[in-house]
Design a protein around this motif. Structure first.
Motif, short mmCIF file in Angstrom:
data_model
loop_
_atom_site.label_atom_id
_atom_site.label_comp_id
_atom_site.label_asym_id
_atom_site.label_seq_id
_atom_site.Cartn_x
_atom_site.Cartn_y
_atom_site.Cartn_z
N LEU A 239 40.98 35.07 29.36
CA LEU A 239 41.82 35.77 28.38
C LEU A 239 42.61 36.93 29.00
O LEU A 239 42.99 37.88 28.31
CB LEU A 239 40.98 36.29 27.21
N THR A 240 42.88 36.87 30.30
CA THR A 240 43.67 37.90 30.96
C THR A 240 44.82 37.26 31.72
O THR A 240 44.83 36.05 31.96
CB THR A 240 42.83 38.74 31.93
N GLU A 241 45.78 38.09 32.11
CA GLU A 241 46.94 37.62 32.87
C GLU A 241 47.52 38.78 33.67
O GLU A 241 47.28 39.95 33.34
CB GLU A 241 48.00 37.06 31.93
N PRO A 242 48.29 38.49 34.72
CA PRO A 242 48.99 39.56 35.44
C PRO A 242 49.97 40.27 34.50
O PRO A 242 50.63 39.63 33.68
CB PRO A 242 49.73 38.82 36.56
N ILE A 243 50.03 41.58 34.60
CA ILE A 243 50.89 42.37 33.72
C ILE A 243 52.32 42.36 34.25
O ILE A 243 52.58 42.70 35.40
CB ILE A 243 50.39 43.83 33.64
N GLN A 244 53.25 41.97 33.40
CA GLN A 244 54.68 42.01 33.74
C GLN A 244 55.21 43.36 33.30
O GLN A 244 55.80 43.50 32.23
CB GLN A 244 55.41 40.85 33.03
N HIS A 245 54.99 44.38 34.13
CA HIS A 245 55.29 45.75 33.72
C HIS A 245 56.68 46.22 34.09
O HIS A 245 57.10 47.32 33.69
CB HIS A 245 54.25 46.71 34.31
N GLY A 246 57.42 45.44 34.86
CA GLY A 246 58.79 45.79 35.19
C GLY A 246 58.95 47.10 35.95
O GLY A 246 59.96 47.78 35.82
N GLY A 247 57.94 47.47 36.73
CA GLY A 247 58.01 48.71 37.51
C GLY A 247 57.39 49.91 36.84
O GLY A 247 57.39 51.01 37.40
N ALA A 248 56.84 49.75 35.63
CA ALA A 248 56.22 50.87 34.93
C ALA A 248 54.89 51.27 35.57
O ALA A 248 54.40 52.38 35.35
CB ALA A 248 56.01 50.53 33.46
N LEU A 249 54.29 50.37 36.32
CA LEU A 249 53.07 50.65 37.07
C LEU A 249 53.37 50.55 38.56
O LEU A 249 54.24 49.78 38.97
CB LEU A 249 51.96 49.66 36.68
N PRO A 250 52.66 51.31 39.39
CA PRO A 250 52.98 51.32 40.83
C PRO A 250 52.59 50.03 41.54
O PRO A 250 51.68 49.32 41.12
CB PRO A 250 52.16 52.51 41.35
N ASN A 251 53.28 49.76 42.63
CA ASN A 251 52.94 48.64 43.50
C ASN A 251 51.63 48.94 44.20
O ASN A 251 51.39 50.06 44.67
CB ASN A 251 54.06 48.42 44.52
N LEU A 252 50.77 47.95 44.30
CA LEU A 252 49.43 48.14 44.86
C LEU A 252 49.28 47.60 46.28
O LEU A 252 48.23 47.75 46.89
CB LEU A 252 48.39 47.48 43.95
N GLY A 253 50.29 46.91 46.78
CA GLY A 253 50.20 46.37 48.13
C GLY A 253 49.35 45.11 48.21
O GLY A 253 49.18 44.40 47.21
N GLU A 254 48.81 44.86 49.38
CA GLU A 254 48.03 43.66 49.62
C GLU A 254 46.63 44.01 50.09
O GLU A 254 46.35 45.12 50.54
CB GLU A 254 48.71 42.76 50.67
N MET A 255 45.75 43.02 49.98
CA MET A 255 44.37 43.15 50.47
C MET A 255 44.02 41.88 51.23
O MET A 255 44.49 40.79 50.89
CB MET A 255 43.42 43.35 49.29
N GLN A 256 43.21 42.02 52.26
CA GLN A 256 42.81 40.87 53.06
C GLN A 256 41.46 40.31 52.60
O GLN A 256 40.59 41.06 52.17
CB GLN A 256 42.70 41.24 54.54
N ILE A 257 41.33 39.01 52.71
CA ILE A 257 40.02 38.36 52.64
C ILE A 257 39.57 38.16 54.08
O ILE A 257 40.29 37.55 54.90
CB ILE A 257 40.08 37.03 51.89
N ASN A 258 38.41 38.70 54.41
CA ASN A 258 37.91 38.67 55.78
C ASN A 258 36.59 37.91 55.87
O ASN A 258 35.86 37.78 54.89
CB ASN A 258 37.70 40.10 56.30
N LEU A 259 36.31 37.41 57.07
CA LEU A 259 35.10 36.63 57.32
C LEU A 259 34.28 37.29 58.42
O LEU A 259 34.81 37.68 59.46
CB LEU A 259 35.47 35.20 57.74
N TYR A 260 32.96 37.39 58.17
CA TYR A 260 32.01 37.87 59.17
C TYR A 260 30.93 36.81 59.34
O TYR A 260 30.43 36.27 58.35
CB TYR A 260 31.34 39.18 58.72
N VAL A 261 30.57 36.51 60.59
CA VAL A 261 29.58 35.48 60.88
C VAL A 261 28.52 36.06 61.82
O VAL A 261 28.86 36.61 62.88
CB VAL A 261 30.23 34.24 61.54
N GLN A 262 27.25 35.92 61.44
CA GLN A 262 26.16 36.47 62.27
C GLN A 262 26.04 35.74 63.60
O GLN A 262 25.88 36.37 64.65
CB GLN A 262 24.82 36.35 61.51
N ARG A 263 26.12 34.40 63.57
CA ARG A 263 25.90 33.60 64.79
C ARG A 263 27.13 32.72 65.03
O ARG A 263 27.06 31.49 64.83
CB ARG A 263 24.64 32.75 64.63
#
Length: 293
Positions: A239-263
């Motif tokens: 029941l949610t969706e990305p907000i189409q705010h037209g610039g009323a809210l600030p840009n948040l940039g990007e985030m990475q998905i990273n992987l860590y492996v023990q062995r």
């Protein structure tokens, strides 16, 4: 008489397509730039077609190259599957994979399904927790590999894919228009400081809409249009969706998905890690709305 495609050349072609250039592909493949260029030339000459559009500053694919890329991926995946089946010894045991709640969909179910199919004697256990807690568990050896959401991978981690951060609200909701804007965020959410800093920098007053350590509490508040939330492009709460705010809210940039492996050198761990990498390729299908905010 049937003719055979060179899988080594195909692997170089896919690497160039994924990385956007010969130099980067050479680094990924641990080859010289001239060796990669020679393999591409041999592939083009063997097929008697041009695969790369070299007319612009950045290398792109021709129409024929786009068509070959799909076949090349399937051929290499099948090659790697066969090689792994015939060379990897049977393994019995458990692999503990950690992932934050908000990036389990859409990729992790496919990863679990493929691991179960290719390693039927391996029990893979999913551990869901916030990135900070997963990093702590990984440091203590309590999980075998983890996916995290961070701006940059830490020591021993590798970046898999960068995705935009989006403002999320109720479908058709208006809570994002309120001032102060009401923010719903878990106490241990790694996006929390980014959210607050972005609002402060934009001089937008805000207040907390919920105080909880549980994601479902945040989702309930947002879906009821009592606050807004920040999430990575991908699976969204019900029941949610990305907000189409037209610039009323600030840009948040990007985030990475990273992987860590023990062995990373253990055969089965390395094979499962490669399945995780393939699922997060930028060109892999993503079941998410094509929206940015």
């Amino acid at each position: 008489m049937p003719r055979n495609l060179d899988l080594t050349a195909l692997r170089s072609f896919v690497a160039v397509a994924d990385s956007g250039g010969v130099t980067r592909a050479a680094g990924v493949l641990n080859l010289t730039q001239s060796a990669v260029s020679m393999q591409l030339k041999r592939l083009e000459e063997g097929l008697d077609i041009s695969l790369l559009d070299r007319s612009a500053r950045t290398i792109g694919l021709t129409a024929e190259g786009e068509q070959l890329l799909s076949y090349a991926r399937r051929m290499l995946d099948l090659n790697d599957e066969v090689y792994g089946k015939l060379t990897t010894q049977d393994f019995e045991g458990e692999i503990r994979l950690g992932a934050p709640h908000d990036i389990i969909y859409p990729r992790v179910p496919a990863i679990l399904k493929r691991v179960a199919k290719e390693f039927p004697r391996v029990r893979i256990r999913l551990v869901s927790a916030a990135t900070l807690k997963l990093r702590e568990m990984f440091a203590r050896g309590e999980v075998d590999m983890i996916l995290t959401t961070e701006e940059q991978p830490g020591e021993g981690g590798e970046g898999l894919i960068s995705l935009p951060l989006l403002w999320i609200g109720a479908i058709g909701g208006t809570a994002w228009r309120d001032r102060p804007v009401r923010v719903a965020s878990c106490k241990n959410c790694i996006f929390r400081p980014i959210t607050f800093r972005a609002l402060d920098d934009a001089n937008i007053p805000w207040e907390m809409a919920v105080e909880s350590e549980l994601d479902n509490a945040v989702e309930a508040v947002v879906s009821a249009d009592l606050g807004i939330h920040v999430a990575m492009l991908g699976d969204l709460p019900p029941l949610t969706e990305p907000i189409q705010h037209g610039g009323a809210l600030p840009n948040l940039g990007e985030m990475q998905i990273n992987l860590y492996v023990q062995r990373p050198d253990a055969p089965v761990d390395a094979a499962i890690a490669d399945i995780v990498r393939q699922a997060h390729r930028p060109s892999a299908p993503v079941l998410a709305p094509a929206l940015t905010a």
